[in-house]
Design a protein around this motif. Structure first.
Motif, short mmCIF file in Angstrom:
data_model
loop_
_atom_site.label_atom_id
_atom_site.label_comp_id
_atom_site.label_asym_id
_atom_site.label_seq_id
_atom_site.Cartn_x
_atom_site.Cartn_y
_atom_site.Cartn_z
N ALA A 57 4.12 -2.15 10.12
CA ALA A 57 4.91 -2.34 9.21
C ALA A 57 5.22 -0.90 8.74
CB ALA A 57 4.48 -3.56 8.08
N ASP A 58 5.16 -1.23 7.43
CA ASP A 58 5.72 0.26 6.53
C ASP A 58 4.32 1.09 5.95
OD1 ASP A 58 8.37 -0.14 7.02
OD2 ASP A 58 8.41 -1.56 5.34
N GLY A 59 3.22 0.58 6.32
CA GLY A 59 2.13 1.24 5.98
C GLY A 59 1.85 1.12 4.36
N GLU A 60 0.74 1.77 3.98
CA GLU A 60 0.14 1.51 2.62
C GLU A 60 0.98 2.26 1.57
OE1 GLU A 60 -3.83 2.04 2.63
OE2 GLU A 60 -3.86 1.99 0.46
N LEU A 61 1.17 1.54 0.46
CA LEU A 61 1.89 2.29 -0.78
C LEU A 61 0.68 2.45 -1.90
CD1 LEU A 61 4.39 3.08 -1.85
CD2 LEU A 61 4.73 1.21 -3.17
N GLN A 62 0.72 3.88 -2.17
CA GLN A 62 -0.21 4.59 -3.23
C GLN A 62 0.60 5.61 -4.13
OE1 GLN A 62 -3.36 3.64 -3.89
NE2 GLN A 62 -3.87 2.38 -1.88
N GLU A 63 0.76 4.97 -5.12
CA GLU A 63 1.39 5.81 -6.30
C GLU A 63 2.85 6.37 -5.83
OE1 GLU A 63 -0.75 9.14 -8.12
OE2 GLU A 63 -2.71 7.96 -7.97
N GLY A 64 3.58 5.51 -5.12
CA GLY A 64 4.85 5.63 -4.59
C GLY A 64 5.01 6.48 -3.31
N LEU A 65 3.88 6.80 -2.60
CA LEU A 65 3.65 7.41 -1.52
C LEU A 65 3.16 6.50 -0.48
CD1 LEU A 65 2.16 10.83 -2.79
CD2 LEU A 65 4.47 10.41 -1.95
N ILE A 66 3.76 6.41 0.76
CA ILE A 66 3.19 5.70 1.79
C ILE A 66 2.13 6.43 2.79
CG2 ILE A 66 3.90 4.66 4.11
CD1 ILE A 66 6.76 3.97 2.54
N PHE A 67 1.19 5.69 3.22
CA PHE A 67 0.09 6.20 4.15
C PHE A 67 0.14 5.38 5.03
CE2 PHE A 67 -0.56 8.23 -0.10
CZ PHE A 67 -0.65 9.49 0.20
N HIS A 68 -0.09 5.90 6.61
CA HIS A 68 -0.42 5.24 7.56
C HIS A 68 -2.03 5.43 7.77
CE1 HIS A 68 3.48 3.91 8.97
NE2 HIS A 68 3.97 5.16 8.51
N ARG A 69 -2.82 4.29 8.42
CA ARG A 69 -4.22 4.41 8.42
C ARG A 69 -4.63 4.39 9.73
NH1 ARG A 69 -4.65 6.73 3.69
NH2 ARG A 69 -4.42 5.16 1.96
N THR A 70 -5.81 5.07 10.06
CA THR A 70 -6.27 4.95 11.68
C THR A 70 -7.73 4.17 11.34
OG1 THR A 70 -5.49 7.25 12.01
CG2 THR A 70 -7.31 6.41 13.35
N PRO A 71 -7.56 2.95 12.03
CA PRO A 71 -8.71 1.95 11.84
C PRO A 71 -9.78 2.47 13.00
CG PRO A 71 -6.92 0.99 12.86
CD PRO A 71 -6.60 2.18 12.62
N GLY A 72 -11.24 1.99 12.59
CA GLY A 72 -12.09 2.33 13.65
C GLY A 72 -13.23 3.33 13.08
N THR A 73 -14.03 3.39 13.83
CA THR A 73 -15.13 4.38 13.56
C THR A 73 -15.66 5.16 14.81
OG1 THR A 73 -17.05 2.67 13.71
CG2 THR A 73 -16.12 3.35 11.31
N VAL A 74 -16.34 6.35 14.70
CA VAL A 74 -16.91 6.94 15.79
C VAL A 74 -18.17 7.25 15.57
CG1 VAL A 74 -14.57 7.86 16.58
CG2 VAL A 74 -16.02 9.12 14.98
#
Length: 422
Positions: A57-74
Motif C-alpha cells: 500500500a502506502d508504506g508506514e507513516l512516521q512523523e509525517g514521513l513514509i517508510f517502506h520496509r524490507t521484511p525477513g532476516t539473514v
C-alpha cells in the motif's frame, strides 16, 4: 515533481543520530517541494522496532514521513551473510520502486545499502546518489565490534569502494571523508559535501533550568547558588573518550571545587565508566543518569554550562564529524572538545568553543577549568556557536546542496548503461 527514494539502514521510530539526520534531510527536502520516501533494510526488523510491514500500500507513516520496509532476516558466516542481506534488501527496494516509481535513488551508508540500491538502480536505469556518513569498518573498530585489518573490515571497505566507483554521484558529511575517498583515487568532481546539521526550526528558546532536578542531583552549592556543570549526553563508546573526562575531574576540582560532571546516556562502556567514577577521588562530583526518553533530554541540557566531547584520536574521529556538538551549539551551550579532525571541522578554538589535546586528561581539565573561570566570555562563545550553526549547519540551508547533485545526474545519461555487473 521529483521523487526521491532514500535507501536506509534504519529509520524512525528508532532514535539515533542516523535517524535524526535522515528525518532532517527528508523534512527539508519536502520543504523544497520534493516528494520523498524511505525504504529500510532487514536490520530495521532485526532491531526489534515496532512497525507494520506494508509495502503493497502506502508504506508506514512516521512523523509525517513514509517508510517502506524490507521484511525477513539473514544468517550465515561473514561474507555470505552480507551478500544475502544485499539480495534481500534489493527485493525490498524493488517493491518500493514498483509501487512508487521514484526518479532518483539516494542510498545512505553503510555500503550494504549502497550495493542493494545499485542493483535496483541499474536494473531500472534510475540514477543513484550514494551518501557516506562514516566508514562503517572504522566505526566498528571504534565501538568495539570490529578489528582493523580483519576479513570483515576488508570486505566492508571493498564494498564501499565498489559502490563509490559505480554510483552516479557521491556525497559525504565532511571534508575528512571526502579527502580520504580522493586519496583512494576517486574523482573529486564526483564527491560533494552535505555537512552534519540540525533543524533549527525544532529548537525554540532553551529549556529553563529545573531547580528541583538540580537540587536532587546535588548541583546546588550550600549558599543556594548553582554549581558549574560539565555535561555529556550521548552514547558511551570507547572512542568518545569518557574515561579521559572522568580522569580529568580531580584536576578540575582542584581549581573549581564546586564543579560537577553530568553523564547522560548509555552504551558498551557504561559499566566500566561507572566503576572508574566510583573509584575516583572526584566520585562525589560525578552523576550518571542513564538513558532518558528523547523528550526529556532538554531538561538535562538546561543544567549544563559546558558540554564536553573528549573523543580519542582514531581514523573514525579524525575523519567523521559528530552531530552532538552542533546540537549543543543550537541550544546555546558552550562546547569543549578534543582537537581530533572531526571536531576541528566544527569548532573554532576560542571563537565557537574550545579545543584541547585528545587523549590527555590534564589538558582536558585545564581547558574546562579555564572556561569555568572565564564566565565573561560565555555570552560571546554562545552567540558565536549559535551563529555558526545557523550559517553553516542549518538543514534549511544545507539541503539545497542536494539540488545541484540531483540536477546534474538527472540531466546526464551516464546511469543508463551499467559499467560493472553487481
Amino acid at each position: 515533481m521529483t521523487r526521491i527514494l532514500h535507501v536506509l539502514d534504519h529509520s524512525l521510530p528508532i532514535h539515533s543520530g542516523y535517524t535524526f539526520r535522515t528525518r532532517s534531510i527528508l523534512k527539508a527536502q519536502q520543504g523544497l517541494g520534493y516528494e520523498v520516501r524511505g525504504v529500510t533494510g532487514p536490520r530495521q526488523s532485526a532491531s526489534g522496532a515496532d512497525f507494520k510491514v506494508n509495502n503493497e500500500a502506502d508504506g508506514e507513516l512516521q512523523e509525517g514521513l513514509i517508510f517502506h520496509r524490507t521484511p525477513g532476516t539473514v544468517s550465515g558466516p561473514p561474507g555470505l551473510r552480507e551478500w544475502r542481506e544485499i539480495a534481500l534488501f534489493a527485493q525490498g527496494i524493488e517493491a518500493a520502486v514498483a509501487q512508487w516509481k521514484p526518479d532518483i535513488l539516494h542510498a545512505h551508508s553503510p555500503a550494504l545499502c549502497g550495493h542493494a540500491a545499485l542493483k535496483v538502480a541499474r536494473r531500472h536505469s534510475i540514477p543513484l546518489v550514494y551518501e557516506i556518513r562514516a566508514f562503517w569498518e572504522d566505526a566498528a573498530v571504534g565501538n568495539g565490534t570490529g578489528r582493523e585489518g580483519s576479513l570483515k573490515y576488508r570486505l566492508t571497505r571493498w564494498l564501499e569502494d565498489r559502490v563509490v566507483r559505480q554510483a552516479d554521484a557521491v556525497v559525504t558529511i565532511c571534508a575528512g571523508l571526502r579527502d580520504d575517498l580522493i586519496a583512494r583515487g576517486n574523482d573529486p568532481a564526483r564527491i560533494s559535501i552535505s555537512p552534519n546539521g540540525v533543524d533549527l526550526s525544532l529548537f525554540g528558546e532553551p529549556a529553563p533550568r529545573d531547580e528541583v532536578l538540580a537540587r536532587d542531583l546535588g548541583f546546588v552549592k550550600a549558599d543556594g547558588t548553582p554549581c558549574p556543570v560539565i555535561g555529556f549526553i550521548g552514547s558511551f563508546y570507547d572512542y568518545e573518550g569518557l574515561d579521559d573526562l572522568i580522569a580529568a575531574m580531580p584536576a578540575l576540582l582542584a581549581r573549581q571545587p564546586d564543579a560537577r560532571l553530568l553523564m547522560v546516556g548509555g552504551g558498551p562502556r557504561a559499566e566500566a565508566l561507572r566503576a572508574q567514577a566510583e573509584a575516583s577521588s572526584a566520585a562525589h562530583a560525578i552523576r550518571f543518569i542513564g538513558r532518558v526518553p528523547h523528550h526529556e533530554v532538554e531538561r538535562y541540557y538546561a543544567l549544563c554550562d559546558v558540554m564536553a566531547y573528549p573523543r580519542k584520536r582514531s581514523r573514525l574521529t579524525d575523519l567523521v564529524t559528530p552531530l552532538k556538538p552542533l546540537e549543543a551549539m543550537a541550544q546555546d551551550k558552550i562546547v569543549a572538545a578534543s582537537n581530533v579532525g572531526g571536531h576541528r571541522e566544527l569548532v573554532t578554538d576560542g571563537v565557537t568553543g574550545a579545543l584541547f589535546a585528545a587523549d590527555d586528561p590534564a589538558a582536558t581539565a585545564a581547558t574546562l577549568a579555564d572556561l569555568l573561570e572565564q564566565r565573561d566570555r560565555w555570552p560571546a562563545l554562545r552567540a558565536a556557536g549559535h551563529r555558526h550553526v545557523a550559517e553553516a549547519h542549518d538543514w534549511a540551508r544545507n539541503v539545497r546542496r542536494y539540488q545541484t547533485v540531483y540536477q546534474n545526474i538527472l540531466t546526464s545519461d551516464a546511469h543508463a548503461e551499467p559499467n560493472v555487473t553487481v
